[in-house]
Structures are given as C-alpha cells and as structure tokens.
Design an enzyme around this catalytic site. Sequence first.
Site, mmCIF file in Angstrom:
data_model
loop_
_atom_site.group_PDB
_atom_site.id
_atom_site.type_symbol
_atom_site.label_atom_id
_atom_site.label_comp_id
_atom_site.label_asym_id
_atom_site.label_seq_id
_atom_site.Cartn_x
_atom_site.Cartn_y
_atom_site.Cartn_z
ATOM 1 N N GLN A 144 8.960 -3.760 16.400
ATOM 2 C CA GLN A 144 9.758 -4.462 15.383
ATOM 3 C C GLN A 144 10.960 -3.609 14.962
ATOM 4 O O GLN A 144 12.085 -4.112 14.841
ATOM 5 C CB GLN A 144 8.883 -4.766 14.162
ATOM 6 C CG GLN A 144 9.659 -5.188 12.926
ATOM 7 C CD GLN A 144 8.756 -5.612 11.784
ATOM 8 O OE1 GLN A 144 8.217 -6.704 11.807
ATOM 9 N NE2 GLN A 144 8.582 -4.775 10.772
ATOM 10 N N LYS B 100 5.376 2.234 12.060
ATOM 11 C CA LYS B 100 4.076 1.638 12.400
ATOM 12 C C LYS B 100 4.287 0.398 13.289
ATOM 13 O O LYS B 100 3.604 0.198 14.279
ATOM 14 C CB LYS B 100 3.349 1.302 11.100
ATOM 15 C CG LYS B 100 2.376 0.161 11.147
ATOM 16 C CD LYS B 100 1.000 0.635 11.459
ATOM 17 C CE LYS B 100 -0.045 -0.439 11.470
ATOM 18 N NZ LYS B 100 0.388 -1.806 11.366
ATOM 19 N N HIS C 41 4.054 1.309 2.100
ATOM 20 C CA HIS C 41 5.241 0.611 1.572
ATOM 21 C C HIS C 41 5.931 1.460 0.502
ATOM 22 O O HIS C 41 7.163 1.496 0.431
ATOM 23 C CB HIS C 41 4.840 -0.723 0.947
ATOM 24 C CG HIS C 41 4.307 -1.730 1.913
ATOM 25 N ND1 HIS C 41 2.984 -2.103 1.938
ATOM 26 C CD2 HIS C 41 4.924 -2.453 2.885
ATOM 27 C CE1 HIS C 41 2.807 -3.010 2.883
ATOM 28 N NE2 HIS C 41 3.953 -3.241 3.471
ATOM 29 N N HIS D 118 0.866 -1.182 0.000
ATOM 30 C CA HIS D 118 0.000 0.000 0.000
ATOM 31 C C HIS D 118 0.901 1.230 0.000
ATOM 32 O O HIS D 118 2.138 1.098 -0.030
ATOM 33 C CB HIS D 118 -0.953 -0.021 1.200
ATOM 34 C CG HIS D 118 -0.267 -0.261 2.516
ATOM 35 N ND1 HIS D 118 0.599 0.641 3.085
ATOM 36 C CD2 HIS D 118 -0.278 -1.329 3.359
ATOM 37 C CE1 HIS D 118 1.063 0.170 4.226
ATOM 38 N NE2 HIS D 118 0.564 -1.028 4.411
#
Length: 282
Positions: A157, A153, A40, A37
């Site tokens: 991570q 986001k 990315h 999307h």
Amino acid sequence: MAGITVFESVAAMREAVAGWHAAGEKVALVPTMGALHEGHIALVTEAQRHAQRVIVSIFVNPTQFAPHEDFKKYPRTFDDDCAKLVAAKADAVFFPPVEAMYPAGFATRVLLLGPAAVGLEDRFRPTHFEGVATICCKLFTQSRADYAVFGEKDYQQLKVVTRMAADLDLGITIVPLATLREDDGLAMSSRNRYLSPEHRALAPVLHRVMQELAAKLRNRDDLFKAVADAQNAIITAGFELDYLEARHAETLAPVTSLADGPIRLLLAARIGATRLIDNIAV
Ligand code: PAF
C-alpha cells in the site's frame, strides 16, 4: 463528546487547513480506518515531526473491501479513537459520512499499474488497491495536506500510494514509518483483536520466520531454498500461507538473488478467520 475538533465535511476541513497555511503552518494527514492502536499513534507522532498541524482521517472505506471481507465487522471505536488522539495532541479528526466520500452517482476509480500489479496482495484482493488509491487520492485533494504518513506494515500500500502521489502530481509528500511491533514481534494491526488467545500466541511465528529468512539471505544462502524452507515452516506451524516472497524493495518485482536487491520480504497468512500481513527488510 469527542474532545477534539471533528470535521465531518470537506468544506470545514479545507477552511481550517487554509487558515493554517495562511499562518505559515504545514499540515500532515494520517489516513486511518479507526480502531486506533499504538502503531497509529506513532504515525501521529511522526506527522508532528513534519508539520505543525496534524489531521487524522477516520473512514472505513467500503471500496477497498471485497464483498466477502470484513467491512461490516471492521472494528468501529470512534470515542475511544478520539480519546487517544486527544492524548496524542492531534489537531483534528476528519470523520466524513460515507455519502460525503461516495455521493450518489460516484463513478470514478484510480487505475493502478506498477507496484499495485505484482502478484502479492493484489493476487488475493484484486480490487483492494483501486479502493485504497481512490480514497487516498480523495483524502489528499480534500485535505490539501502537505504530508501524509503511512506505516510500512502495509508495505505494498505504501508503495502504491507513493507512486500514485508522484504520478498524479498530488502535491503531497508521503512519509513512511517503520512498523510498530508487540514485544513478541507481532506487527501491530487493528485486526489482531480478532485473534483467539491460541492464535495470538502462535502469531509471532510469522515475524520470527521472516527474521530467520532475512538472516539466511544476508548470509548468502540459496534464495529459492531459503524462501521455500520459510514457507514450509509457516505452514507447519498451522497457518494457511497466501504468500511469503522476496521482492525488490522499491518495485516489488521478483528477485532471484541478493544482488537483485534491496530486498524486502513480504508475507500474508491466515490463522482461523484472521488474515495477517507483515514484511521486513533484508
Ligand atoms: O491503511 C489503512 O488503514 C487504509 O488502507 C487507508 C490508507 C486509511 C485507506 O482507507
């Protein structure tokens, strides 16, 4: 017909990267699981600011999904993804088959401490970061890229991968990029496409509540009360809340006051069958 160079083997990718390096060019990797999307594409654009060559990996990584999670139904949209990457002028896609990443007999995992073990995503997805770190470690060493770009986001991570790259001397610089949002504030995510129209309409509540909480904390309101009120607001709106917490932005350790900062608010909540995560700076 992909319309873009697609590497299906590590050898093919490495040969191209060696050629680019020999020509004095830097290489950036954008690791993804596909279903691309605008968020990315923003990572690709950021990668192009750092390097002359950009490879986007597309691999739905089985080891980061628990057995009950959405590995099988995770959206797979390869042709559409390639069309977007052609438009974004990415140089190549790394699209390995699962056997190339996890050949028979594969028996190695990256063991993580620090920001991977702070009781946020790791509490609800205990094997997730081990899978993410293992695949990222492979992607970094396979590609020999100079940079890898990760969105904020998935904030935990980002911290886990940044720590791992430094701790294991992987020779790659991790570049963070701010979360891209829809006009109503919802963080862009491949999983948003699972939301029913009713749940999609409700989803921006998460960002709104976090913004209000951040404003209260900046205003020096009582941290415990402000966080508890925000948690209640999300539950009252109809979400099942996994967590909404104020943490140290770097270590992700719990904080008790603004003075313990810089503070990051991190959240995970479920609506219907969809689990959404988000975070913002205070
Ligand atoms: O953020 C993701 O899409 C994945 O966790 C990643 C980094 C591509 C590893 O599979």
